[in-house]
Design a protein around this motif. Structure first.
Motif, PDB file in Angstrom:
ATOM      1  N   LEU A 197       7.384 -21.820   2.748  1.00  0.00           N
ATOM      2  CA  LEU A 197       6.509 -21.183   3.725  1.00  0.00           C
ATOM      3  C   LEU A 197       7.072 -19.841   4.195  1.00  0.00           C
ATOM      4  CD1 LEU A 197       3.910 -21.390   5.307  1.00  0.00           C
ATOM      5  CD2 LEU A 197       5.140 -22.709   7.023  1.00  0.00           C
ATOM      6  N   GLN A 198       8.366 -19.780   4.465  1.00  0.00           N
ATOM      7  CA  GLN A 198       8.936 -18.508   4.912  1.00  0.00           C
ATOM      8  C   GLN A 198       8.912 -17.481   3.789  1.00  0.00           C
ATOM      9  OE1 GLN A 198      12.015 -16.991   4.017  1.00  0.00           O
ATOM     10  NE2 GLN A 198      12.819 -18.631   2.776  1.00  0.00           N
ATOM     11  N   SER A 199       9.046 -17.926   2.550  1.00  0.00           N
ATOM     12  CA  SER A 199       8.951 -17.016   1.410  1.00  0.00           C
ATOM     13  C   SER A 199       7.527 -16.468   1.276  1.00  0.00           C
ATOM     14  CB  SER A 199       9.373 -17.746   0.134  1.00  0.00           C
ATOM     15  OG  SER A 199       9.236 -16.906  -0.979  1.00  0.00           O
ATOM     16  N   LEU A 200       6.550 -17.345   1.415  1.00  0.00           N
ATOM     17  CA  LEU A 200       5.144 -16.935   1.357  1.00  0.00           C
ATOM     18  C   LEU A 200       4.829 -15.949   2.483  1.00  0.00           C
ATOM     19  CD1 LEU A 200       2.240 -17.243   0.277  1.00  0.00           C
ATOM     20  CD2 LEU A 200       2.014 -19.221   1.794  1.00  0.00           C
ATOM     21  N   ALA A 201       5.263 -16.255   3.698  1.00  0.00           N
ATOM     22  CA  ALA A 201       5.002 -15.365   4.832  1.00  0.00           C
ATOM     23  C   ALA A 201       5.647 -14.000   4.621  1.00  0.00           C
ATOM     24  CB  ALA A 201       5.511 -15.998   6.123  1.00  0.00           C
ATOM     25  N   GLY A 202       6.846 -13.982   4.071  1.00  0.00           N
ATOM     26  CA  GLY A 202       7.515 -12.714   3.782  1.00  0.00           C
ATOM     27  C   GLY A 202       6.768 -11.902   2.739  1.00  0.00           C
ATOM     28  N   ALA A 203       6.230 -12.579   1.723  1.00  0.00           N
ATOM     29  CA  ALA A 203       5.461 -11.886   0.687  1.00  0.00           C
ATOM     30  C   ALA A 203       4.188 -11.286   1.269  1.00  0.00           C
ATOM     31  CB  ALA A 203       5.131 -12.846  -0.452  1.00  0.00           C
ATOM     32  N   ILE A 222       1.464  -5.580   4.491  1.00  0.00           N
ATOM     33  CA  ILE A 222       1.079  -4.833   5.689  1.00  0.00           C
ATOM     34  C   ILE A 222       1.863  -3.522   5.671  1.00  0.00           C
ATOM     35  CG2 ILE A 222       1.057  -4.812   8.210  1.00  0.00           C
ATOM     36  CD1 ILE A 222       0.912  -7.902   8.065  1.00  0.00           C
ATOM     37  N   PRO A 223       1.180  -2.400   5.579  1.00  0.00           N
ATOM     38  CA  PRO A 223       1.880  -1.120   5.410  1.00  0.00           C
ATOM     39  C   PRO A 223       2.930  -0.815   6.472  1.00  0.00           C
ATOM     40  CG  PRO A 223      -0.470  -0.832   5.057  1.00  0.00           C
ATOM     41  CD  PRO A 223      -0.279  -2.239   5.562  1.00  0.00           C
ATOM     42  N   THR A 224       2.722  -1.247   7.705  1.00  0.00           N
ATOM     43  CA  THR A 224       3.675  -0.929   8.770  1.00  0.00           C
ATOM     44  C   THR A 224       4.736  -2.002   8.966  1.00  0.00           C
ATOM     45  OG1 THR A 224       2.169  -1.893  10.404  1.00  0.00           O
ATOM     46  CG2 THR A 224       1.992   0.494  10.015  1.00  0.00           C
ATOM     47  N   SER A 225       4.725  -3.038   8.130  1.00  0.00           N
ATOM     48  CA  SER A 225       5.667  -4.146   8.265  1.00  0.00           C
ATOM     49  C   SER A 225       6.970  -3.843   7.534  1.00  0.00           C
ATOM     50  CB  SER A 225       5.058  -5.429   7.689  1.00  0.00           C
ATOM     51  OG  SER A 225       6.010  -6.469   7.665  1.00  0.00           O
ATOM     52  N   ASP A 226       8.052  -4.426   8.046  1.00  0.00           N
ATOM     53  CA  ASP A 226       9.331  -4.316   7.338  1.00  0.00           C
ATOM     54  C   ASP A 226       9.494  -5.455   6.329  1.00  0.00           C
ATOM     55  OD1 ASP A 226       9.823  -6.528   8.926  1.00  0.00           O
ATOM     56  OD2 ASP A 226      11.502  -5.639  10.020  1.00  0.00           O
ATOM     57  N   GLY A 227       8.454  -6.305   6.203  1.00  0.00           N
ATOM     58  CA  GLY A 227       8.487  -7.396   5.230  1.00  0.00           C
ATOM     59  C   GLY A 227       9.164  -8.656   5.711  1.00  0.00           C
ATOM     60  N   GLU A 228       9.644  -8.651   6.934  1.00  0.00           N
ATOM     61  CA  GLU A 228      10.336  -9.816   7.466  1.00  0.00           C
ATOM     62  C   GLU A 228       9.374 -10.704   8.243  1.00  0.00           C
ATOM     63  OE1 GLU A 228      13.642 -10.640   6.992  1.00  0.00           O
ATOM     64  OE2 GLU A 228      13.641  -8.949   5.595  1.00  0.00           O
TER      65      GLU A 228
END
Length: 125
Positions: A45-51, A56-62
């Motif tokens: 789930l955390q891997s999916l959420a990170g992907a 999201i262009p303004t996200s740091d991916g975390e």
């Protein structure tokens, strides 16, 4: 500290602290085998959420927090430190806003102590 969260928010069924690779670090309440299953599921789930966050262009991916509402309760997953996460299962009495704030407070207080070293092939790197 996990007990403080459990006692402070009505409706909590189980609290699990886990590593990014899905290993249970600690738990409070609930069955130990169920806590292991929750920890393993959280890795995906955390891997999916990170992907998804990377889209999201303004996200740091975390991933910061995931909330899943289901019949009978809620599931919460929050980043808690480097390679560590805090997961909570609750019944419907639990108010999501209160839970999110309570989890964030716990992570702020003890997040540095929840760090889990990265592992490769079962060995700490």
């Amino acid at each position: 500290m996990l007990r403080d969260l459990y006692d402070g928010v009505p409706g909590i069924e189980m609290i699990v602290v886990l590593s990014a690779d899905g290993l249970r670090i600690a738990r409070y309440s609930g069955d130990p085998d169920a806590a292991d299953r929750v920890a393993a599921a959280c890795a995906g789930l955390q891997s999916l959420a990170g992907a998804v966050a990377q889209e999201i262009p303004t996200s740091d991916g975390e991933m910061k927090m995931v909330l899943i509402e289901m019949n009978g309760g809620y599931f919460y997953l929050m980043a808690a430190g480097p390679n560590a996460y805090l997961a909570v299962l609750s019944d419907v009495r639990c108010e999501p806003g209160r839970m999110g704030l309570s989890m964030a407070d716990l992570v702020a207080r003890i997040g540095p102590h929840l760090t889990s070293p990265a592992r490769r092939n079962g060995q700490t790197v």
